[in-house]
Design a protein around this motif. Structure first.
Motif, PDB file in Angstrom:
ATOM      1  N   GLN A  73      -3.889  43.355  36.077  1.00 17.97           N
ATOM      2  CA  GLN A  73      -2.911  42.342  35.651  1.00 17.97           C
ATOM      3  C   GLN A  73      -1.701  43.051  35.056  1.00 17.97           C
ATOM      4  O   GLN A  73      -1.845  44.000  34.291  1.00 17.97           O
ATOM      5  CB  GLN A  73      -3.505  41.404  34.608  1.00 17.97           C
ATOM      6  CG  GLN A  73      -4.598  40.480  35.145  1.00 17.97           C
ATOM      7  CD  GLN A  73      -5.944  41.172  35.203  1.00 17.97           C
ATOM      8  OE1 GLN A  73      -6.344  41.821  34.265  1.00 17.97           O
ATOM      9  NE2 GLN A  73      -6.630  41.026  36.317  1.00 17.97           N
ATOM     10  N   LEU A  74      -0.524  42.576  35.441  1.00 13.33           N
ATOM     11  CA  LEU A  74       0.724  43.149  34.950  1.00 13.33           C
ATOM     12  C   LEU A  74       1.527  42.051  34.256  1.00 13.33           C
ATOM     13  O   LEU A  74       1.730  40.978  34.828  1.00 13.33           O
ATOM     14  CB  LEU A  74       1.540  43.736  36.104  1.00 13.33           C
ATOM     15  CG  LEU A  74       0.845  44.797  36.949  1.00 13.33           C
ATOM     16  CD1 LEU A  74       1.727  45.212  38.115  1.00 13.33           C
ATOM     17  CD2 LEU A  74       0.492  46.010  36.100  1.00 13.33           C
ATOM     18  N   GLN A  75       1.971  42.337  33.058  1.00  7.71           N
ATOM     19  CA  GLN A  75       2.737  41.369  32.268  1.00  7.71           C
ATOM     20  C   GLN A  75       4.082  41.970  31.907  1.00  7.71           C
ATOM     21  O   GLN A  75       4.151  42.857  31.060  1.00  7.71           O
ATOM     22  CB  GLN A  75       1.957  40.988  31.016  1.00  7.71           C
ATOM     23  CG  GLN A  75       2.638  39.949  30.135  1.00  7.71           C
ATOM     24  CD  GLN A  75       2.657  38.569  30.768  1.00  7.71           C
ATOM     25  OE1 GLN A  75       1.680  38.144  31.372  1.00  7.71           O
ATOM     26  NE2 GLN A  75       3.780  37.878  30.651  1.00  7.71           N
ATOM     27  N   ALA A  76       5.133  41.477  32.547  1.00  4.84           N
ATOM     28  CA  ALA A  76       6.476  41.990  32.291  1.00  4.84           C
ATOM     29  C   ALA A  76       7.149  41.176  31.195  1.00  4.84           C
ATOM     30  O   ALA A  76       6.921  39.973  31.062  1.00  4.84           O
ATOM     31  CB  ALA A  76       7.310  41.939  33.564  1.00  4.84           C
ATOM     32  N   SER A  77       7.992  41.855  30.432  1.00  7.86           N
ATOM     33  CA  SER A  77       8.733  41.183  29.371  1.00  7.86           C
ATOM     34  C   SER A  77      10.012  41.953  29.078  1.00  7.86           C
ATOM     35  O   SER A  77      10.190  43.078  29.557  1.00  7.86           O
ATOM     36  CB  SER A  77       7.874  41.088  28.105  1.00  7.86           C
ATOM     37  OG  SER A  77       7.529  42.379  27.640  1.00  7.86           O
ATOM     38  N   GLY A  78      10.895  41.326  28.293  1.00  9.32           N
ATOM     39  CA  GLY A  78      12.092  42.018  27.845  1.00  9.32           C
ATOM     40  C   GLY A  78      13.373  41.591  28.499  1.00  9.32           C
ATOM     41  O   GLY A  78      14.447  42.070  28.138  1.00  9.32           O
ATOM     42  N   GLY A  79      13.315  40.699  29.461  1.00  7.16           N
ATOM     43  CA  GLY A  79      14.538  40.247  30.099  1.00  7.16           C
ATOM     44  C   GLY A  79      15.391  39.433  29.146  1.00  7.16           C
ATOM     45  O   GLY A  79      14.965  39.073  28.057  1.00  7.16           O
ATOM     46  N   GLY A  80      16.606  39.173  29.572  1.00  5.00           N
ATOM     47  CA  GLY A  80      17.508  38.390  28.738  1.00  5.00           C
ATOM     48  C   GLY A  80      18.913  38.434  29.294  1.00  5.00           C
ATOM     49  O   GLY A  80      19.130  38.866  30.433  1.00  5.00           O
ATOM     50  N   SER A  81      19.845  37.977  28.485  1.00 10.36           N
ATOM     51  CA  SER A  81      21.251  37.957  28.883  1.00 10.36           C
ATOM     52  C   SER A  81      22.035  38.966  28.076  1.00 10.36           C
ATOM     53  O   SER A  81      21.832  39.099  26.869  1.00 10.36           O
ATOM     54  CB  SER A  81      21.830  36.557  28.658  1.00 10.36           C
ATOM     55  OG  SER A  81      21.164  35.605  29.464  1.00 10.36           O
ATOM     56  N   VAL A  82      22.934  39.647  28.745  1.00 11.84           N
ATOM     57  CA  VAL A  82      23.731  40.678  28.094  1.00 11.84           C
ATOM     58  C   VAL A  82      25.086  40.752  28.783  1.00 11.84           C
ATOM     59  O   VAL A  82      25.205  40.393  29.962  1.00 11.84           O
ATOM     60  CB  VAL A  82      22.990  42.040  28.146  1.00 11.84           C
ATOM     61  CG1 VAL A  82      22.853  42.526  29.574  1.00 11.84           C
ATOM     62  CG2 VAL A  82      23.662  43.070  27.261  1.00 11.84           C
ATOM     63  N   GLN A  83      26.075  41.205  28.069  1.00 10.49           N
ATOM     64  CA  GLN A  83      27.388  41.390  28.671  1.00 10.49           C
ATOM     65  C   GLN A  83      27.448  42.720  29.412  1.00 10.49           C
ATOM     66  O   GLN A  83      26.688  43.657  29.106  1.00 10.49           O
ATOM     67  CB  GLN A  83      28.468  41.328  27.601  1.00 10.49           C
ATOM     68  CG  GLN A  83      28.694  39.927  27.049  1.00 10.49           C
ATOM     69  CD  GLN A  83      29.972  39.825  26.243  1.00 10.49           C
ATOM     70  OE1 GLN A  83      30.372  40.776  25.572  1.00 10.49           O
ATOM     71  NE2 GLN A  83      30.622  38.669  26.318  1.00 10.49           N
ATOM     72  N   ALA A  84      28.337  42.800  30.357  1.00  8.34           N
ATOM     73  CA  ALA A  84      28.517  44.032  31.116  1.00  8.34           C
ATOM     74  C   ALA A  84      28.771  45.197  30.152  1.00  8.34           C
ATOM     75  O   ALA A  84      29.499  45.059  29.166  1.00  8.34           O
ATOM     76  CB  ALA A  84      29.678  43.888  32.080  1.00  8.34           C
TER      77      ALA A  84
ATOM     78  N   ALA B 163      -0.041  46.747  31.491  1.00  4.83           N
ATOM     79  CA  ALA B 163      -1.047  46.685  32.557  1.00  4.83           C
ATOM     80  C   ALA B 163      -2.439  46.626  31.957  1.00  4.83           C
ATOM     81  O   ALA B 163      -2.718  47.239  30.925  1.00  4.83           O
ATOM     82  CB  ALA B 163      -0.912  47.899  33.456  1.00  4.83           C
ATOM     83  N   SER B 164      -3.316  45.891  32.623  1.00  2.61           N
ATOM     84  CA  SER B 164      -4.687  45.781  32.140  1.00  2.61           C
ATOM     85  C   SER B 164      -5.612  45.464  33.309  1.00  2.61           C
ATOM     86  O   SER B 164      -5.173  45.056  34.386  1.00  2.61           O
ATOM     87  CB  SER B 164      -4.793  44.693  31.069  1.00  2.61           C
ATOM     88  OG  SER B 164      -4.450  43.425  31.617  1.00  2.61           O
TER      89      SER B 164
ATOM     90  N   GLY C 253       3.625  41.954  38.707  1.00  4.49           N
ATOM     91  CA  GLY C 253       3.788  41.110  37.542  1.00  4.49           C
ATOM     92  C   GLY C 253       4.563  39.859  37.905  1.00  4.49           C
ATOM     93  O   GLY C 253       5.023  39.689  39.043  1.00  4.49           O
ATOM     94  N   GLN C 254       4.780  38.999  36.913  1.00  2.50           N
ATOM     95  CA  GLN C 254       5.371  37.693  37.167  1.00  2.50           C
ATOM     96  C   GLN C 254       6.885  37.699  37.207  1.00  2.50           C
ATOM     97  O   GLN C 254       7.482  36.712  37.608  1.00  2.50           O
ATOM     98  CB  GLN C 254       4.915  36.691  36.088  1.00  2.50           C
ATOM     99  CG  GLN C 254       5.710  36.717  34.804  1.00  2.50           C
ATOM    100  CD  GLN C 254       5.447  37.937  33.924  1.00  2.50           C
ATOM    101  OE1 GLN C 254       4.728  38.862  34.287  1.00  2.50           O
ATOM    102  NE2 GLN C 254       6.042  37.936  32.750  1.00  2.50           N
ATOM    103  N   GLY C 255       7.533  38.783  36.803  1.00  2.53           N
ATOM    104  CA  GLY C 255       8.985  38.847  36.843  1.00  2.53           C
ATOM    105  C   GLY C 255       9.613  38.441  35.533  1.00  2.53           C
ATOM    106  O   GLY C 255       9.119  37.557  34.820  1.00  2.53           O
ATOM    107  N   THR C 256      10.731  39.082  35.231  1.00  2.00           N
ATOM    108  CA  THR C 256      11.500  38.740  34.047  1.00  2.00           C
ATOM    109  C   THR C 256      12.979  38.775  34.419  1.00  2.00           C
ATOM    110  O   THR C 256      13.438  39.677  35.108  1.00  2.00           O
ATOM    111  CB  THR C 256      11.170  39.699  32.880  1.00  2.00           C
ATOM    112  OG1 THR C 256      11.853  39.289  31.704  1.00  2.00           O
ATOM    113  CG2 THR C 256      11.541  41.142  33.191  1.00  2.00           C
TER     114      THR C 256
END
Length: 127
Positions: free
Chosen positions: A2-13, A23-24, A118-121
């Motif tokens: 199992q893969l768990q992705a995290s950390g995405g978000g919005s940021v300026q250029a 991973a587990s 993983g599920q994507g971020t």
């Protein structure tokens, strides 16, 4: 696995973000797996971003991110990271982590060769 992705978000250029993928698995040995990041922008096909090979920890990058992104892995935490600097609007995409046990070097950039995803971020970079 199992893969768990995290950390995405919005940021300026020009900004930075860091993604994580934990991973587990019941019989999962992290060091035996090549880990990779792929991304898919709206209306586009999935593309390779970066990979870190099992055991050797050799790293590979797409030309579009070379010098701006850094992939790393922490064996104690069973986690792979993608540190992204100098982000551009064209980096906007859903980022996926992937893992594979048997992938060979010549296929490391081929998403179809990875068994686990993983599920994507979502990463959004505004101009």
């Amino acid at each position: 696995v199992q893969l768990q992705a995290s950390g995405g978000g919005s940021v300026q250029a020009g900004g930075s973000l860091s993604l994580s993928c934990a991973a587990s698995g019941r019989t999962f040995t992290f060091s035996d797996y090549t880990m990779a990041w792929f991304r898919q922008a709206p209306g586009k096909e999935r593309e390779f971003v970066s990979a870190i090979r099992r055991r050797s920890w050799s790293t590979y990058y797409a030309e579009s991110v070379k010098g701006r992104f850094t992939i790393s892995r922490d064996g104690a935490k069973n986690t792979v990271y993608l540190q992204m600097y100098s982000l551009k609007p064209e980096d906007t995409a859903v980022y996926y982590c992937a893992a594979d046990y048997r992938i060979i070097l010549t296929s490391i950039k081929d998403g179809s060769q990875y068994d686990y995803w993983g599920q994507g971020t979502l990463v959004t970079v505004s101009s």
